[in-house]
Design a protein around this motif. Structure first.
Motif, short mmCIF file in Angstrom:
data_model
loop_
_atom_site.label_atom_id
_atom_site.label_comp_id
_atom_site.label_asym_id
_atom_site.label_seq_id
_atom_site.Cartn_x
_atom_site.Cartn_y
_atom_site.Cartn_z
N UNK A 1 -41.18 19.76 24.82
CA UNK A 1 -40.37 20.46 25.81
C UNK A 1 -38.89 20.44 25.45
N UNK A 2 -38.44 19.31 24.91
CA UNK A 2 -37.03 19.20 24.50
C UNK A 2 -36.74 20.11 23.32
N UNK A 3 -37.66 20.18 22.37
CA UNK A 3 -37.47 21.04 21.20
C UNK A 3 -37.49 22.51 21.60
N UNK A 4 -38.40 22.87 22.51
CA UNK A 4 -38.55 24.28 22.89
C UNK A 4 -37.38 24.78 23.75
N UNK A 5 -36.87 23.92 24.63
CA UNK A 5 -35.79 24.35 25.53
C UNK A 5 -34.77 23.22 25.69
N UNK A 6 -33.95 22.97 24.67
CA UNK A 6 -33.02 21.84 24.74
C UNK A 6 -31.98 21.97 25.84
N UNK A 7 -31.47 23.18 26.08
CA UNK A 7 -30.44 23.35 27.11
C UNK A 7 -31.01 23.12 28.50
N UNK A 8 -32.19 23.67 28.76
CA UNK A 8 -32.83 23.45 30.06
C UNK A 8 -33.14 21.96 30.27
N UNK A 9 -33.52 21.30 29.19
CA UNK A 9 -33.80 19.86 29.28
C UNK A 9 -32.54 19.07 29.64
N UNK A 10 -31.41 19.44 29.02
CA UNK A 10 -30.15 18.77 29.33
C UNK A 10 -29.73 19.00 30.78
N UNK A 11 -29.94 20.23 31.26
CA UNK A 11 -29.60 20.53 32.66
C UNK A 11 -30.48 19.72 33.60
N UNK A 12 -31.78 19.65 33.29
CA UNK A 12 -32.69 18.85 34.11
C UNK A 12 -32.31 17.38 34.09
N UNK A 13 -31.90 16.88 32.93
CA UNK A 13 -31.47 15.49 32.82
C UNK A 13 -30.20 15.26 33.65
N UNK A 14 -29.28 16.22 33.61
CA UNK A 14 -28.05 16.10 34.39
C UNK A 14 -28.35 16.09 35.89
N UNK A 15 -29.28 16.94 36.32
CA UNK A 15 -29.67 16.97 37.73
C UNK A 15 -30.25 15.62 38.14
N UNK A 16 -31.07 15.05 37.28
CA UNK A 16 -31.68 13.74 37.59
C UNK A 16 -30.62 12.65 37.66
N UNK A 17 -29.64 12.70 36.76
CA UNK A 17 -28.61 11.66 36.72
C UNK A 17 -27.70 11.69 37.93
N UNK A 18 -27.70 12.79 38.69
CA UNK A 18 -26.89 12.83 39.91
C UNK A 18 -27.38 11.81 40.93
N UNK A 19 -28.60 11.31 40.77
CA UNK A 19 -29.11 10.31 41.69
C UNK A 19 -28.45 8.94 41.51
N UNK A 20 -27.87 8.68 40.34
CA UNK A 20 -27.26 7.38 40.09
C UNK A 20 -26.04 7.10 40.98
N UNK A 21 -25.08 8.02 41.09
CA UNK A 21 -23.96 7.73 42.01
C UNK A 21 -24.41 7.61 43.46
N UNK A 22 -25.42 8.38 43.86
CA UNK A 22 -25.93 8.27 45.23
C UNK A 22 -26.53 6.88 45.45
N UNK A 23 -27.30 6.41 44.47
CA UNK A 23 -27.90 5.08 44.59
C UNK A 23 -26.82 3.99 44.57
N UNK A 24 -25.83 4.16 43.70
CA UNK A 24 -24.78 3.14 43.59
C UNK A 24 -23.98 3.03 44.89
N UNK A 25 -23.58 4.19 45.43
CA UNK A 25 -22.76 4.18 46.65
C UNK A 25 -23.58 3.78 47.86
N UNK A 26 -24.82 4.31 47.94
CA UNK A 26 -25.60 4.09 49.15
C UNK A 26 -26.35 2.77 49.19
N UNK A 27 -26.78 2.26 48.04
CA UNK A 27 -27.66 1.08 48.03
C UNK A 27 -27.04 -0.10 47.28
#
Length: 204
Positions: free
Chosen positions: A145-171
């Motif tokens: 999946x990363x080889x076939x669509x590297x840009x979409x994979x990076x965007x998906x990874x960035x969306x997932x990483x948005x959970x880290x500041x929420x977890x850090x601030x909230x929990x």
């Protein structure tokens, strides 16, 4: 294989005038999958909040219907946001990377515990080769999946990483300022009054 809807083309060749059965069956299967996903995903948020990994309001249930209403509403909001993605293929590329990576990591953790903690109680025990094959399959899907669509994979990874500041601030951040604690408390009380939700009773 040149068809955009292989199942429909197959139905037309096989069933003739009854070819409408195939798209109806696909639609019913899709709705069934969405229904199961809605029920299971909202429960994941509910359990995560109950374990202290998400805001406490997500672990509350509706008084009359006994359902995790805040988690269901949160799932609904996420679903509505996903609709704005123009192409379903792009949306699949966004999340297939993290989905299979997370599932593969979870199963790999079970393999690790099987090796490091063989004494743990296991109500269900499978041959070790099965989870190994599954992890390899997940790894294959992640890499391809990363080889076939590297840009979409990076965007998906960035969306997932948005959970880290929420977890850090909230929990994780325990020494929050008083104004932030008051804001969270007021928001929780507002949600309780609006949706008639309460915390789950603890079993004695």
């Amino acid at each position: 294989m040149a068809s955009n809807a292989v199942a429909v083309t197959y139905g037309e060749k096989l069933f003739g005038p009854m070819a409408w059965i195939m798209p109806v069956s696909v639609a019913l299967s899709t709705f069934g999958g969405v229904n199961g996903g809605c029920l299971s995903l909202s429960r994941l948020f509910f359990v995560g909040a109950r374990e202290g990994q998400l805001p406490a309001v997500m672990a509350m249930i509706q008084v009359k219907r006994k359902t995790p209403l805040p988690s269901l509403i949160f799932t609904c909001i996420l679903t509505i946001l996903y609709v704005f993605v123009k192409r379903i293929e792009t949306l699949l590329n966004y999340f297939s990377f993290m989905t299979w990576l997370a599932i593969g990591a979870a199963v790999a953790g079970q393999i690790y515990l099987r090796w490091r903690r063989p004494d743990l109680p296991r109500p269900i025990k499978l041959p070790i080769i099965l989870p190994i094959i599954f992890v390899l399959a997940c790894l294959f899907l992640v890499i391809m999946g990363t080889v076939a669509a590297p840009m979409d994979t990076l965007i998906g990874l960035a969306i997932t990483l948005t959970g880290f500041p929420v977890y850090f601030i909230g929990i994780y951040w325990e020494s929050k300022p008083k104004w932030l604690l008051n804001a969270i408390k007021k928001c929780t009380i507002f949600c309780q009054k609006t949706f008639l939700i309460v915390s789950q009773e603890k079993e004695e």
